[in-house]
Design a protein around this motif. Sequence first.
Motif, PDB file in Angstrom:
ATOM      1  N   THR A   1       0.837  -1.193   0.000  1.00  0.00           N
ATOM      2  CA  THR A   1       0.000   0.000   0.000  1.00  0.00           C
ATOM      3  C   THR A   1       0.875   1.246   0.000  1.00  0.00           C
ATOM      4  N   ARG A   2       0.292   2.362  -0.428  1.00  0.00           N
ATOM      5  CA  ARG A   2       1.014   3.639  -0.399  1.00  0.00           C
ATOM      6  C   ARG A   2       0.856   4.342   0.945  1.00  0.00           C
ATOM      7  N   ALA A   3      -0.153   3.981   1.709  1.00  0.00           N
ATOM      8  CA  ALA A   3      -0.464   4.689   2.960  1.00  0.00           C
ATOM      9  C   ALA A   3      -0.162   3.801   4.165  1.00  0.00           C
ATOM     10  N   PRO A   4       0.240   4.387   5.284  1.00  0.00           N
ATOM     11  CA  PRO A   4       0.493   3.596   6.491  1.00  0.00           C
ATOM     12  C   PRO A   4      -0.777   2.897   6.969  1.00  0.00           C
ATOM     13  N   LEU A   5      -0.625   1.715   7.503  1.00  0.00           N
ATOM     14  CA  LEU A   5      -1.772   0.908   7.950  1.00  0.00           C
ATOM     15  C   LEU A   5      -2.070   1.232   9.410  1.00  0.00           C
ATOM     16  N   LEU A   6      -2.715   2.364   9.622  1.00  0.00           N
ATOM     17  CA  LEU A   6      -2.931   2.854  10.985  1.00  0.00           C
ATOM     18  C   LEU A   6      -3.882   1.981  11.793  1.00  0.00           C
ATOM     19  N   ASP A   7      -4.759   1.238  11.123  1.00  0.00           N
ATOM     20  CA  ASP A   7      -5.674   0.349  11.842  1.00  0.00           C
ATOM     21  C   ASP A   7      -4.957  -0.864  12.419  1.00  0.00           C
ATOM     22  N   LEU A   8      -3.715  -1.096  11.998  1.00  0.00           N
ATOM     23  CA  LEU A   8      -2.971  -2.273  12.463  1.00  0.00           C
ATOM     24  C   LEU A   8      -1.749  -1.916  13.290  1.00  0.00           C
ATOM     25  N   ILE A   9      -1.415  -0.651  13.349  1.00  0.00           N
ATOM     26  CA  ILE A   9      -0.142  -0.231  13.934  1.00  0.00           C
ATOM     27  C   ILE A   9      -0.035  -0.541  15.428  1.00  0.00           C
ATOM     28  N   ASP A  10      -1.169  -0.729  16.115  1.00  0.00           N
ATOM     29  CA  ASP A  10      -1.116  -1.000  17.552  1.00  0.00           C
ATOM     30  C   ASP A  10      -1.000  -2.482  17.876  1.00  0.00           C
ATOM     31  N   TYR A  11      -0.802  -3.319  16.862  1.00  0.00           N
ATOM     32  CA  TYR A  11      -0.611  -4.751  17.097  1.00  0.00           C
ATOM     33  C   TYR A  11       0.869  -5.080  17.004  1.00  0.00           C
ATOM     34  N   ARG A  12       1.378  -5.790  18.006  1.00  0.00           N
ATOM     35  CA  ARG A  12       2.787  -6.158  17.972  1.00  0.00           C
ATOM     36  C   ARG A  12       3.059  -7.254  16.949  1.00  0.00           C
ATOM     37  N   THR A  13       2.019  -7.865  16.403  1.00  0.00           N
ATOM     38  CA  THR A  13       2.189  -8.867  15.350  1.00  0.00           C
ATOM     39  C   THR A  13       2.293  -8.242  13.968  1.00  0.00           C
ATOM     40  N   TYR A  14       2.141  -6.910  13.902  1.00  0.00           N
ATOM     41  CA  TYR A  14       2.225  -6.195  12.617  1.00  0.00           C
ATOM     42  C   TYR A  14       3.595  -5.539  12.472  1.00  0.00           C
ATOM     43  N   THR A  15       4.158  -5.614  11.265  1.00  0.00           N
ATOM     44  CA  THR A  15       5.451  -4.994  10.968  1.00  0.00           C
ATOM     45  C   THR A  15       5.305  -4.054   9.776  1.00  0.00           C
TER      46      THR A  15
END
Length: 418
Positions: free
Chosen positions: A232-246
Motif C-alpha cells: 500500500t502507499r499509505a500507512p496501515l494505521l488500523d494495524l499499527i497498535d498490534y505487535r504482530t504487525y510490521t
Amino acid sequence: MHYSYFTYHRLPDQCLVQMLPDLSEASLEVSLAQPDRPTSTTRSEAIPAASPGVKPVALPATPPSNSFDLKRAPKPLDEWVGRGELLQNLDQDWDSADRCITGLIGFGGEGKSSLARHWVDRVMQSGSPQPDGVFWWGFYENLDVEQFFEALLRYLEPTLDLSQYPSSSAKVSYLQTTLHRNRHRYLLVLDGLEVLQHPQGDDYGLFTSVDLKNWLRDFAEATHGSFCLITTRAPLLDLIDYRTYTHREVERLSTNEGVELLQKLGVNGSEPELRQVVQQWGGYALVLSLLGSYLVDHCNGDIQQLPADLAPTATEAKYDRVSRVLRRYDEALTLTEREFLEGFSAFRLPVPKTALTLLLPDLAADEATALNIVECLVKYRILRYNPDTATYTTHPLIRDHYLQRLKQHPDRAVALHR
C-alpha cells in the motif's frame, strides 16, 4: 516517505496517545506491551478460536487443491535487481512466530507489487518453511471487498455454499473461524490496499471498509498459523497498535541497483553516465524502467541520446516525473497507439485478449493489428501481460496518465462505457 501523526491505542483500562516516529526508516517495528493480545512460541501452536454466532465446521484435512493461486499476481520481473535487505527482512517476518502481518509501504512506482511477487517466489523455491497455500488479491483490479471475501472463502473451501453467508459481515465471521480452526499455514497477499484507505484528512490511512478492518484486526490476533503481506502507499494505521504487525518501507533504488536495472534493460553507457541518470531521477524504479525501455526502443540503447530536456526539475513532484516520461513516449507513439491506451485506461479490471479490438472500433475487423499494438506496448513496459489469465493490465500511475487524456475527449469516454 515521511509521516508524522497521532494515533490512539485501545488498551485495557486506559487509552494511550502515542506519537509515532518518522517512518522514513527502512523498517519500523512497533512492539507494545499488550497482555490482552495473544502470541505463540511457534506458528504450529496457534490457539484455535471460534467467532461468536458462527457454527463450527469440519475443516478439510488437506490444503485446497489449487493451493498456489497466483493468477491475479503480476508476472515476475525478468530484470530483477537489488532489494536484498528487504527480502531478508520479509524472510524473518515469515519465519517469526511473533509476526503475522507485514505492510510494504511506499510511493506508487517504487516496486512494491514486484517485490511482493519476487518474495513469494523466493519462499516457494527456498529451503524456508513452505506455505500450505498462497492466495493473491489485487485491489486495483477489483476493489470490491465482498468479492474479495468470496474469492478467499472459495479458495479455502471450494465446496462451501456461499448462499448461507449473504453479507460481508457473515463472510468475515466465517473466515475468522476457518483460519482460527485451520492448522494449515497460508500466505495471503493483499496488493494495492491503498484504494480502500482514506487518502487524506484526519482519517488518512484508515480503512474505508469496516468489514475489512475487522477481519484484518482479527487476523492480527495471531491465533492461527497464517501470514498476510500487504502492499500500500499509505500507512496501515488500523494495524499499527498490534505487535504482530510490521511496517516496512519500500524506498528508492540505490544508485548501484538503478545502474544494474538500466543495464539489464539493455541501456549502454559508461558507469558515470548511468549513475548520473539514476541519481537525476532519484532511483525511481518505475521511471527508470520506462526510461530504459525508451532508450532501447528509440535511441538504440545509447544513454548519450537521452534528450536533455527530458530531465526532471528540482521541484517536480514524484508522480509528475512519471507523466513527464510518458509525455515523451506519447510523442513517439502512433495516434492509434495513443488512442488505444486512452481507451485501455477506462477499464480498471484486467482486459482479456479477446476484448482488445473493442477498445478501437475501427480495428474491430483486424485482430492482428490490435495484437501488434499491445505487443509493442508490452515491450515498452507500458502494458503488462499475464499469461495465466490471458489479460492485460498497466501500472495505476500509467493508467491515470492516459485516463486524464481520455477525459479531454468526453465523447470517446461515453462511447467506451456503453
